[in-house]
Enzyme design. Structure first.
Site, PDB file in Angstrom:
ATOM      1  N   GLU A 173      31.503  47.878 -42.414  1.00 24.52           N
ATOM      2  CA  GLU A 173      32.329  46.790 -42.254  1.00 24.52           C
ATOM      3  C   GLU A 173      32.948  46.611 -40.812  1.00 24.52           C
ATOM      4  O   GLU A 173      34.222  46.644 -40.742  1.00 24.52           O
ATOM      5  CB  GLU A 173      33.476  46.726 -43.200  1.00 24.52           C
ATOM      6  CG  GLU A 173      32.756  46.688 -44.579  1.00 24.52           C
ATOM      7  CD  GLU A 173      33.771  46.543 -46.024  1.00 24.52           C
ATOM      8  OE1 GLU A 173      35.089  46.926 -45.454  1.00 24.52           O
ATOM      9  OE2 GLU A 173      33.709  46.494 -46.959  1.00 24.52           O
ATOM     10  N   GLU A 353      28.416  47.663 -51.655  1.00 27.82           N
ATOM     11  CA  GLU A 353      29.458  47.575 -52.259  1.00 27.82           C
ATOM     12  C   GLU A 353      29.851  46.410 -53.248  1.00 27.82           C
ATOM     13  O   GLU A 353      29.526  45.481 -52.728  1.00 27.82           O
ATOM     14  CB  GLU A 353      30.768  47.984 -51.395  1.00 27.82           C
ATOM     15  CG  GLU A 353      30.773  49.207 -50.748  1.00 27.82           C
ATOM     16  CD  GLU A 353      32.117  49.370 -49.804  1.00 27.82           C
ATOM     17  OE1 GLU A 353      33.132  48.470 -50.182  1.00 27.82           O
ATOM     18  OE2 GLU A 353      32.133  50.265 -48.708  1.00 27.82           O
TER      19      GLU A 353
END
Ligand code: IFM
Length: 449
Positions: A173, A353
């Protein structure tokens, strides 16, 4: 369409599909200053008054550093075939440059060997946000030298573990590290300068591309890629203002990363909007960033709804939300995956995720978390639906294996399918863990037929 509830999402998954659970080093390991580990930016950030809701830190977390073996048994017991974890850079190279820490390296070696011994594929992430503090003092991700330190770090990990890894993701991220870390400053390192956020994002992408080249030059056999947090960006209304804002926000979250990775350029509308905050880019950088990847990891939690007037509040509008206040919107996952597949020449995609924080409680040795079960079931079905529309998917990983340190939200937000009692460190499988295990067992039975 508000929900996706196919009777049997399993019918759509191939026998070699990767099913996993995910964690990150800072969120679970603890042992913050043990066996030679150096401080990370998150160790320092947590000590600033007021930045972590419950004033907690990662000093102990889930004590996974000491309990790793029992935790691996628990992972194996779930029946997953993969485990996504991250390496703490300051645990293996405390200052980010200079001497390596043998005890830190040995910990990850035990972990990887322990996974393999249990028949679980190791999916390693190099950078899940815990930059060595010393590198931050030298400028951190906003400083170009950090790119070179990261490449050295990647090479060191590959030299030690690469032969036993199935997958290496460079960063988790980058948008979060850049924007929340350097623009809003609500995450470490807590900087609030947009120009530095943009420069940090460029350096993260550049270090990704350079690390891929370095690892391939070393003969790395693991699949190499990057993990992005992505969401569909919906305008709140049909108004021109809302649509324009949604388009720009899509540029900042999705295209700012996907365009350089797959087209070797930043999106022009975002560059125009940045004005003098555009990143400094050296000749050759964009080609390095666009180094072909073996996989792209997608972290998906919710869609974003963008309004030019005021923040859009899903809960106030009666939508189902998680304990983070994030709208539960599984169809957004199908939409996102199909869009990536259509707009970019993506390699195989993994959901690295997906999961939800929901309030749950341990009672009489059980944790009933029907909302999480429903969340997972509907999102797995959304992945199956994307596959039916032609998207090439390699796997799906639940965030998270167990309750853990949820960054600025501290320990109050529980994402785990395993409950952690932080007083005793006792782990208890929630209903969602039992559901996932049953689902995977049926999956295996199908494959064996
Ligand atoms: O806990 C985080 C994780 O570290 C990165 N992705 C989002 C999760 C939930 O906020």
């Amino acid at each position: 369409m508000n929900s996706i509830e196919p009777v049997d999402p399993q019918a759509d998954f191939p026998h070699d599909f990767v099913w996993g659970v995910a964690t990150s080093a800072f969120q679970i390991e603890g042992a913050a200053a043990e066996d030679g580990k150096g401080p990370s930016i998150w160790d320092s950030f947590c000590r600033r008054p007021g930045v972590i809701v419950d004033a907690s830190n990662g000093d102990i977390a889930c004590d996974h550093y000491h309990r790793w073996s029992a935790d691996l048994d628990m992972i194996a017991d779930l029946g997953v075939n993969a485990y996504r974890f991250s390496v703490s850079w300051p645990r293996v190279r405390p200052g980010g440059s200079g001497a390596w820490n043998e005890k830190g390296l040995a910990f990850y070696e035990r972990l990887v060997d322990g996974l393999l011994a249990r028949g679980i594929k190791p999916f390693l992430t190099l950078n899940h946000w815990d930059l060595p503090d010393e590198l931050q003092m030298a400028g951190g991700w906003a400083h170009r030298d950090t790119v070179h330190r990261f490449v050295e770090y990647a090479e060191g990990i590959n030299a030690r573990l690469g032969d036993r890894l199935v997958s290496i993701a460079t960063h988790n991220e980058p948008w979060v590290m850049a924007v929340l870390g350097h623009e809003s400053g609500v995450f470490a390192p807590g900087v609030q300068v947009r120009r530095l956020a943009v420069q940090a994002s460029h350096h993260l992408l550049l270090s990704h591309g350079m690390a891929l080249q370095a690892l391939r030059a070393q003969g790395c056999s693991a699949q190499l890629g990057l993990v992005l947090n992505l969401s569909p960006m919906h305008p709140a209304t049909d108004s021109a203002d809302d649509q324009a804002k949604a388009r720009l926000e899509d540029g900042r979250l999705v295209r700012w990363y996907m365009d350089p990775l797959f087209r070797a350029s930043y999106p022009q509308d975002v560059l125009d909007d940045l004005g003098s905050d555009v990143p400094r880019i050296k000749p050759g950088d964009m080609q390095l960033i666009a180094t072909p990847m073996d996989f792209l990891g997608v972290n998906y939690y919710s869609r974003s709804v963008v309004s030019a007037a005021e923040p859009w509040d899903a809960q106030a509008r009666g939508h189902e939300v998680s304990d983070m206040g994030w709208e539960v919107y599984p169809q957004g996952l199908t939409e996102l995956l199909v869009r990536l597949h259509q707009d970019y020449p993506v390699p195989v995609l993994y959901i690295t995720e997906n999961g939800g924080a929901f309030k749950d409680a341990l009672e009489a040795g059980q944790v009933h978390d029907p909302q999480r079960v429903s969340y997972l079931r509907r999102h797995i079905a959304a992945v199956a639906q994307a596959m039916r529309q032609g998207v090439r998917m390699g796997g799906y990983m639940v965030w998270s294996l167990m309750d853990n340190f949820e960054w600025a939200s501290g320990y109050g937000k529980r994402f785990g399918i395993v409950h952690v009692d932080y007083e005793t460190q006792r782990r208890t499988l929630k209903d969602s863990a039992h559901w996932y295990r049953d689902f995977l067992q049926r999956q295996k039975a199908r494959a064996g037929r």
